[in-house]
Structures are given as structure tokens and as C-alpha cells.
Enzyme design. Structure first.
Site, short mmCIF file in Angstrom:
data_model
loop_
_atom_site.label_atom_id
_atom_site.label_comp_id
_atom_site.label_asym_id
_atom_site.label_seq_id
_atom_site.Cartn_x
_atom_site.Cartn_y
_atom_site.Cartn_z
N HIS A 1 0.94 4.88 0.68
CA HIS A 1 0.64 3.46 0.40
C HIS A 1 -0.50 3.40 -0.61
O HIS A 1 -1.39 4.26 -0.63
CB HIS A 1 0.25 2.73 1.69
CG HIS A 1 0.02 1.26 1.47
ND1 HIS A 1 -1.19 0.76 1.10
CD2 HIS A 1 0.87 0.21 1.52
CE1 HIS A 1 -1.10 -0.56 0.93
NE2 HIS A 1 0.16 -0.92 1.19
N GLU B 1 5.41 -0.75 -5.03
CA GLU B 1 4.31 -1.69 -4.79
C GLU B 1 3.28 -1.53 -5.90
O GLU B 1 2.38 -0.67 -5.79
CB GLU B 1 3.66 -1.39 -3.44
CG GLU B 1 4.63 -1.48 -2.27
CD GLU B 1 3.91 -1.78 -0.96
OE1 GLU B 1 4.18 -2.85 -0.40
OE2 GLU B 1 3.08 -0.99 -0.54
P1 PGA Z 1 0.51 -8.00 0.50
O1 PGA Z 1 0.54 -6.46 0.91
O2 PGA Z 1 1.90 -8.57 0.74
O3 PGA Z 1 -0.50 -8.62 1.42
O4 PGA Z 1 0.14 -8.09 -0.94
C1 PGA Z 1 1.59 -5.64 0.51
C2 PGA Z 1 1.39 -4.23 0.96
O5 PGA Z 1 0.28 -3.69 0.87
O6 PGA Z 1 2.35 -3.59 1.40
#
Ligand code: PGA
Length: 262
Positions: free
Chosen positions: A97, A169
Site C-alpha cells: 500500500h 492507487e
Molecule cells: P482514500 O484511501 O479513499 O481515503 O483516498 C484510499 C486508499 O488508501 O486505499
């Protein structure tokens, strides 16, 4: 219709009781959504995992861990072993992540060790990848994603594709200070990701769902889910209330079905 994936990482929020309450409510709210059409998963804190496992039906909500060590045991103070996750019956682990990479300094090589170890233990790795704002500025997002995938999946047998999930992401779109990515931009990056996965794994790569995460909210979920290369949504803040998450999921599935004439 293709299966749509919806999940949330609870990060360092919600203790044991709040996690239990949240999971029970989410399971109840979403119980009449056909699981053949949707895969729902939640990734709580480590300390909540035992109670989470006993309070929700794994057919309805899959549970995952936020990270793990690549070693089975040893002198690794503060780490959680894949054997410990196995003991709890956890079958999914998030690897790499953005916060692990950028706050805790994890490298692609470490993520690869974790992916290999997870697969060895029969735990599905959800590899998260994404470029920083600076990398995007220099126009090298595609290269960065390719690199993260090529190293992250180094020496992984293409037969394992059925056991792998990927989440895109972009670092600049995550969290309270994030800027949501446009659906068009995400579609373009997902095409790059799918191309790189095909290079790495050949035709088996088709089996890997690619999810998008980063400031997903009720205002952009519909546009995102309609993009052909987006297989699901990985939601942070907008999912941490069970009613709100249920609403977002239903609306996205409804929009998807209406537009694709299902
Ligand atoms: P967020 O987080 O939707 O609050 O931007 C996404 C994530 O870190 O997976």
C-alpha cells in the site's frame, strides 16, 4: 456480466468493537447483493482480525490483512508472519500500500518477497501500485507502474494469476490531501497495467482483476466503474460507514448494469 470488486482498507482506524459493528452492519446491508456479481472485502487492523473472522461470513465478506512479513518466523520484532495469518484463516493480504511504501519505506524488492511468501502460504496478495505526483509530472507514470509490477511479480508463475489481485492507487490521489484522479486518466493507466501484466504473465494475466483506489466517493464511483479496464473500486474514507459504503456499491452496480444493458 463481469464480476465487480469492492473493498476497503480500514488503515489504522477502528478498534475491535468498531470493526465488529461495522462488519455486521455491512454484511446485513449488503446481504441481498448477489455475490456472483460482486466480491466484497474488508481489510481491518491486525488486532481486530480474530473477532472480525468470527463475526462475519466469509462467503459474504472476505477479510484481509494490511501487510505481512515474508519470513515464516524469526528475529523480526513487530512483524506478522504469514503463518500467523493462516492460523486466523486469513486468505487475503494487501502488499505495498502507498503508505507502506512512502511512510515506511518499503521497496519493490520487499513487496516481491511478500508476494512470493503469500502465494506459498495460499494467501492471495493484493499488490498495490501507483506513481507519485512528481513521477506523474515528469510523464513517467506508465514506466513506474511497469517497474512496480515487473519487480513485484518477479519469478511468479503465470499459473498463480488466478490467485492475484492488483490495485492501482496513485499516491497523489490517496487520503484527505489527495486529488481524485479522473476516470479517463485511471482508464488509461489501467490499460498500461493490463498491458504490463500481459507482458509478465501472458494470457493468464486476464485473470487478474485490477481495482482502482484513491479518493473514490459517491460522486466519482459511477464514472470509474463504467471504465472497461476498471474491475473494481478500493475505497478508503468513503467506505468506513457501512450505510454509505452499501449505498456507493449499490449505486455503482446499478449504473454499471444500466449502461451495459444487463
Ligand atoms: P482514500 O484511501 O479513499 O481515503 O483516498 C484510499 C486508499 O488508501 O486505499
Amino acid at each position: 456480466m463481469k464480476k465487480l470488486y469492492f473493498g476497503s482498507n480500514l488503515k489504522m482506524y477502528k478498534g475491535i468493537q468498531d470493526t465488529e459493528k461495522y462488519l455486521k452492519k455491512l454484511e446485513e446491508n449488503t446481504k441481498n447483493i448477489n455475490r456472483e456479481e460482486m466480491e466484497l472485502f474488508i481489510i481491518p487492523s491486525y488486532t481486530s482480525l480474530p473477532e472480525a473472522v468470527s463475526c462475519c461470513d466469509s462467503q459474504m465478506i472476505k477479510l484481509g490483512a494490511q501487510n505481512m512479513c515474508w519470513e515464516d518466523q524469526g528475529q523480526f520484532t513487530g512483524e506478522i508472519s504469514p503463518c500467523m495469518l493462516e492460523e486466523l484463516g486469513i486468505k487475503l493480504v494487501m502488499i505495498g500500500h502507498s503508505e507502506r511504501r512512502h511512510v515506511f519505506g518499503e521497496s519493490d524488492i520487499e513487496e516481491n518477497r511478500k508476494v512470493k511468501s503469500a502465494l506459498r502460504h495460499g494467501i492471495r496478495p493484493l499488490l498495490c501500485i501507483g506513481e507519485t505526483a512528481e513521477e506523474k509530472k515528469y510523464g513517467i507514470s506508465g514506466e513506474i507502474l511497469r517497474q512496480q509490477l515487473k519487480i513485484g511479480f518477479y519469478e511468479i508463475d503465470p499459473e498463480e494469476c488466478k490467485n492475484i489481485w492488483v490495485a492501482y492507487e496513485p499516491v497523489w490521489s490517496i487520503g484527505v490531501n489527495g486529488t481524485p484522479a479522473t476516470a479517463e486518466y485511471v482508464q488509461k493507466m489501467h490499460m498500461e497495467i493490463k498491458k504490463a501484466l500481459r507482458e509478465i504473465f501472458g494470457d493468464n494475466a486476464e485473470q487478474i482483476p485490477v481495482l482502482y483506489g484513491g479518493s473514490v466517493n459517491p460522486g466519482n464511483a459511477d464514472q470509474l466503474i463504467l471504465q472497461p479496464a476498471i474491475d473494481g473500486l478500493f475505497v478508503g474514507r468513503a467506505a468506513w460507514d457501512a450505510d454509505a459504503f452499501d449505498k456507493l456499491i449499490r449505486q455503482a452496480i446499478h449504473t454499471y448494469k444500466r449502461n451495459k444493458n444487463y
